[in-house]
Write a protein that holds these residues in place. Structure first.
Motif, PDB file in Angstrom:
ATOM      1  N   LEU A  80       0.876  -1.170   0.000  1.00 33.69           N
ATOM      2  CA  LEU A  80       0.000   0.000   0.000  1.00 33.69           C
ATOM      3  C   LEU A  80       0.916   1.222   0.000  1.00 33.69           C
ATOM      4  N   ASN A  81       1.045   1.845  -1.132  1.00 35.76           N
ATOM      5  CA  ASN A  81       1.974   2.961  -1.268  1.00 35.76           C
ATOM      6  C   ASN A  81       1.612   4.132  -0.376  1.00 35.76           C
ATOM      7  N   SER A  82       0.318   4.371  -0.184  1.00 34.54           N
ATOM      8  CA  SER A  82      -0.111   5.517   0.620  1.00 34.54           C
ATOM      9  C   SER A  82       0.295   5.370   2.083  1.00 34.54           C
ATOM     10  N   GLU A  83       0.476   4.135   2.553  1.00 39.99           N
ATOM     11  CA  GLU A  83       0.801   3.892   3.954  1.00 39.99           C
ATOM     12  C   GLU A  83       2.171   3.254   4.153  1.00 39.99           C
ATOM     13  N   GLY A 107     -10.290   4.675   7.078  1.00 44.95           N
ATOM     14  CA  GLY A 107      -9.499   5.713   7.727  1.00 44.95           C
ATOM     15  C   GLY A 107      -9.630   5.713   9.238  1.00 44.95           C
ATOM     16  N   SER A 108     -10.587   4.941   9.758  1.00 43.91           N
ATOM     17  CA  SER A 108     -10.784   4.908  11.201  1.00 43.91           C
ATOM     18  C   SER A 108     -10.086   3.712  11.858  1.00 43.91           C
ATOM     19  N   ASN A 144      -9.473   5.879   0.173  1.00 44.04           N
ATOM     20  CA  ASN A 144      -9.732   6.142   1.587  1.00 44.04           C
ATOM     21  C   ASN A 144     -11.230   6.053   1.815  1.00 44.04           C
ATOM     22  N   CYS A 145     -11.622   5.186   2.726  1.00 46.48           N
ATOM     23  CA  CYS A 145     -13.032   4.885   2.953  1.00 46.48           C
ATOM     24  C   CYS A 145     -13.330   4.855   4.446  1.00 46.48           C
ATOM     25  N   ASN A 149     -18.693  -0.924   9.834  1.00 48.67           N
ATOM     26  CA  ASN A 149     -18.674  -0.916  11.303  1.00 48.67           C
ATOM     27  C   ASN A 149     -18.323   0.456  11.853  1.00 48.67           C
ATOM     28  N   CYS A 150     -17.300   1.091  11.293  1.00 43.57           N
ATOM     29  CA  CYS A 150     -16.900   2.421  11.767  1.00 43.57           C
ATOM     30  C   CYS A 150     -17.958   3.467  11.423  1.00 43.57           C
ATOM     31  N   ALA A 151     -18.598   3.315  10.279  1.00 44.40           N
ATOM     32  CA  ALA A 151     -19.664   4.245   9.896  1.00 44.40           C
ATOM     33  C   ALA A 151     -20.833   4.142  10.879  1.00 44.40           C
ATOM     34  N   LYS A 152     -21.177   2.903  11.284  1.00 40.38           N
ATOM     35  CA  LYS A 152     -22.256   2.708  12.258  1.00 40.38           C
ATOM     36  C   LYS A 152     -21.888   3.320  13.598  1.00 40.38           C
ATOM     37  N   GLU A 153     -20.620   3.128  14.011  1.00 41.25           N
ATOM     38  CA  GLU A 153     -20.163   3.700  15.281  1.00 41.25           C
ATOM     39  C   GLU A 153     -20.211   5.220  15.249  1.00 41.25           C
ATOM     40  N   SER A 154     -19.856   5.825  14.119  1.00 40.56           N
ATOM     41  CA  SER A 154     -19.862   7.287  14.035  1.00 40.56           C
ATOM     42  C   SER A 154     -21.288   7.821  14.077  1.00 40.56           C
ATOM     43  N   VAL A 155     -22.235   7.077  13.515  1.00 38.72           N
ATOM     44  CA  VAL A 155     -23.647   7.492  13.575  1.00 38.72           C
ATOM     45  C   VAL A 155     -24.159   7.360  15.001  1.00 38.72           C
ATOM     46  N   THR A 156     -23.825   6.252  15.662  1.00 35.46           N
ATOM     47  CA  THR A 156     -24.235   6.023  17.053  1.00 35.46           C
ATOM     48  C   THR A 156     -23.667   7.079  17.970  1.00 35.46           C
TER      49      THR A 156
END
Length: 160
Positions: A80-83, A107-108, A144-145, A149-156
Protein backbone atom coordinates in the motif's frame (compact mmCIF):
# COMPACT_ATOMS: atom_id res chain seq x y z
CA UNK A 1 -7.23 -16.46 9.02
CA UNK A 2 -7.10 -19.73 10.95
CA UNK A 3 -4.13 -22.12 10.98
CA UNK A 4 -5.63 -24.45 8.35
CA UNK A 5 -6.34 -21.56 5.96
CA UNK A 6 -2.82 -20.18 6.45
CA UNK A 7 -1.27 -23.59 5.70
CA UNK A 8 -3.49 -24.07 2.62
CA UNK A 9 -2.61 -20.58 1.36
CA UNK A 10 1.11 -21.15 1.94
CA UNK A 11 0.84 -24.38 -0.08
CA UNK A 12 -0.83 -22.50 -2.93
CA UNK A 13 1.92 -19.84 -2.72
CA UNK A 14 4.59 -22.55 -3.00
CA UNK A 15 2.81 -24.03 -6.03
CA UNK A 16 2.57 -20.58 -7.64
CA UNK A 17 6.28 -19.91 -7.09
CA UNK A 18 7.24 -23.34 -8.42
CA UNK A 19 5.13 -22.70 -11.54
CA UNK A 20 6.90 -19.38 -12.16
CA UNK A 21 10.35 -20.82 -11.48
CA UNK A 22 10.78 -18.86 -8.24
CA UNK A 23 11.69 -20.29 -4.85
CA UNK A 24 9.63 -19.62 -1.73
CA UNK A 25 12.30 -20.09 0.93
CA UNK A 26 11.37 -20.83 4.54
CA UNK A 27 12.01 -17.22 5.61
CA UNK A 28 9.95 -15.83 2.72
CA UNK A 29 7.18 -18.26 3.61
CA UNK A 30 7.36 -17.16 7.26
CA UNK A 31 7.09 -13.48 6.26
CA UNK A 32 4.07 -14.34 4.11
CA UNK A 33 2.58 -16.25 7.05
CA UNK A 34 2.98 -13.17 9.26
CA UNK A 35 1.06 -11.15 6.64
CA UNK A 36 -1.62 -13.83 6.29
CA UNK A 37 -2.24 -13.95 10.05
CA UNK A 38 -2.41 -10.18 10.41
CA UNK A 39 -5.75 -8.40 10.56
CA UNK A 40 -4.24 -5.23 9.11
CA UNK A 41 -1.45 -4.10 6.76
CA UNK A 42 2.03 -4.18 8.30
CA UNK A 43 5.16 -2.11 7.86
CA UNK A 44 8.47 -3.93 7.39
CA UNK A 45 9.32 -3.07 11.01
CA UNK A 46 5.97 -4.47 12.21
CA UNK A 47 6.89 -7.67 10.37
CA UNK A 48 10.34 -7.74 12.00
CA UNK A 49 8.71 -7.52 15.44
CA UNK A 50 6.03 -10.12 14.73
CA UNK A 51 8.51 -12.47 13.02
CA UNK A 52 10.75 -12.53 16.10
CA UNK A 53 7.71 -13.29 18.31
CA UNK A 54 6.41 -16.03 16.02
CA UNK A 55 9.68 -17.68 15.05
CA UNK A 56 11.89 -16.99 18.06
CA UNK A 57 14.68 -15.16 16.32
CA UNK A 58 15.55 -11.79 14.87
CA UNK A 59 15.41 -10.97 11.19
CA UNK A 60 17.06 -7.85 9.71
CA UNK A 61 14.70 -5.20 8.33
CA UNK A 62 16.65 -5.05 5.06
CA UNK A 63 16.06 -8.79 4.60
CA UNK A 64 12.35 -8.28 5.22
CA UNK A 65 12.26 -5.52 2.58
CA UNK A 66 13.91 -7.87 0.04
CA UNK A 67 11.46 -10.65 0.94
CA UNK A 68 8.50 -8.28 0.58
CA UNK A 69 9.81 -7.20 -2.82
CA UNK A 70 9.97 -10.88 -3.84
CA UNK A 71 6.44 -11.58 -2.52
CA UNK A 72 5.06 -8.54 -4.37
CA UNK A 73 6.81 -9.57 -7.61
CA UNK A 74 5.24 -13.04 -7.28
CA UNK A 75 1.78 -11.47 -6.64
CA UNK A 76 1.65 -12.97 -3.15
CA UNK A 77 1.66 -9.61 -1.33
CA UNK A 78 0.79 -6.02 -2.13
CA UNK A 79 2.36 -2.77 -1.01
CA UNK A 80 0.00 0.00 0.00
CA UNK A 81 1.97 2.96 -1.27
CA UNK A 82 -0.11 5.52 0.62
CA UNK A 83 0.80 3.89 3.95
CA UNK A 84 4.10 2.16 3.10
CA UNK A 85 2.64 -1.07 4.47
CA UNK A 86 2.10 -4.55 3.10
CA UNK A 87 -0.66 -7.14 3.07
CA UNK A 88 -1.01 -10.64 1.69
CA UNK A 89 -2.83 -10.94 -1.62
CA UNK A 90 -6.44 -11.96 -1.04
CA UNK A 91 -6.39 -14.19 -4.13
CA UNK A 92 -3.47 -16.58 -3.55
CA UNK A 93 -5.81 -19.60 -3.46
CA UNK A 94 -7.80 -18.59 -6.55
CA UNK A 95 -7.48 -20.37 -9.88
CA UNK A 96 -8.91 -17.55 -11.99
CA UNK A 97 -7.29 -14.57 -13.72
CA UNK A 98 -6.98 -11.67 -11.31
CA UNK A 99 -8.21 -8.19 -12.00
CA UNK A 100 -6.21 -5.10 -11.13
CA UNK A 101 -6.27 -4.72 -7.35
CA UNK A 102 -8.06 -1.85 -5.69
CA UNK A 103 -7.73 -1.36 -1.95
CA UNK A 104 -10.47 0.07 0.22
CA UNK A 105 -8.80 1.47 3.34
CA UNK A 106 -10.86 2.44 6.39
CA UNK A 107 -9.50 5.71 7.73
CA UNK A 108 -10.78 4.91 11.20
CA UNK A 109 -9.79 1.30 12.00
CA UNK A 110 -7.25 0.74 9.16
CA UNK A 111 -9.10 -2.34 7.87
CA UNK A 112 -8.20 -3.02 4.24
CA UNK A 113 -10.19 -4.99 1.69
CA UNK A 114 -8.80 -5.94 -1.73
CA UNK A 115 -11.23 -5.92 -4.62
CA UNK A 116 -10.65 -6.23 -8.37
CA UNK A 117 -11.28 -3.55 -10.97
CA UNK A 118 -12.89 -4.44 -14.28
CA UNK A 119 -10.45 -4.12 -17.21
CA UNK A 120 -12.63 -1.57 -19.01
CA UNK A 121 -12.40 0.76 -15.99
CA UNK A 122 -8.60 0.57 -16.06
CA UNK A 123 -8.64 1.27 -19.81
CA UNK A 124 -10.85 4.34 -19.24
CA UNK A 125 -8.43 5.57 -16.55
CA UNK A 126 -5.45 4.92 -18.82
CA UNK A 127 -7.16 6.86 -21.65
CA UNK A 128 -7.96 9.80 -19.35
CA UNK A 129 -4.39 9.89 -18.07
CA UNK A 130 -3.03 9.79 -21.62
CA UNK A 131 -5.42 12.56 -22.73
CA UNK A 132 -4.03 14.71 -19.89
CA UNK A 133 -0.51 14.23 -21.26
CA UNK A 134 0.67 11.62 -18.73
CA UNK A 135 1.52 7.93 -18.75
CA UNK A 136 0.10 5.61 -16.12
CA UNK A 137 2.87 3.98 -14.06
CA UNK A 138 0.64 1.77 -11.92
CA UNK A 139 -3.06 1.04 -12.10
CA UNK A 140 -3.27 0.04 -8.42
CA UNK A 141 -5.83 2.20 -6.63
CA UNK A 142 -6.04 2.91 -2.91
CA UNK A 143 -9.27 4.53 -1.80
CA UNK A 144 -9.73 6.14 1.59
CA UNK A 145 -13.03 4.89 2.95
CA UNK A 146 -14.99 4.25 6.12
CA UNK A 147 -15.96 0.61 6.72
CA UNK A 148 -19.56 -0.20 7.65
CA UNK A 149 -18.67 -0.92 11.30
CA UNK A 150 -16.90 2.42 11.77
CA UNK A 151 -19.66 4.25 9.90
CA UNK A 152 -22.26 2.71 12.26
CA UNK A 153 -20.16 3.70 15.28
CA UNK A 154 -19.86 7.29 14.04
CA UNK A 155 -23.65 7.49 13.58
CA UNK A 156 -24.24 6.02 17.05
CA UNK A 157 -21.73 8.44 18.58
CA UNK A 158 -23.30 11.39 16.77
CA UNK A 159 -26.77 10.40 18.04
CA UNK A 160 -25.61 10.30 21.68
Amino acid sequence: MNVTEVERTLGAAEDSCRASGARLTDKRKNVLAVLLRSQKPLSAYDIVDQYSKDYGGPIPAMSVYRMLEFLAKENLAHKLNSENKYLACAHINCNHHHRTPQFLICGSCNKVIEIGIRPEMIEALRDAVKAAGFRLQSSQLELNCLCDNCAKESVTTADS
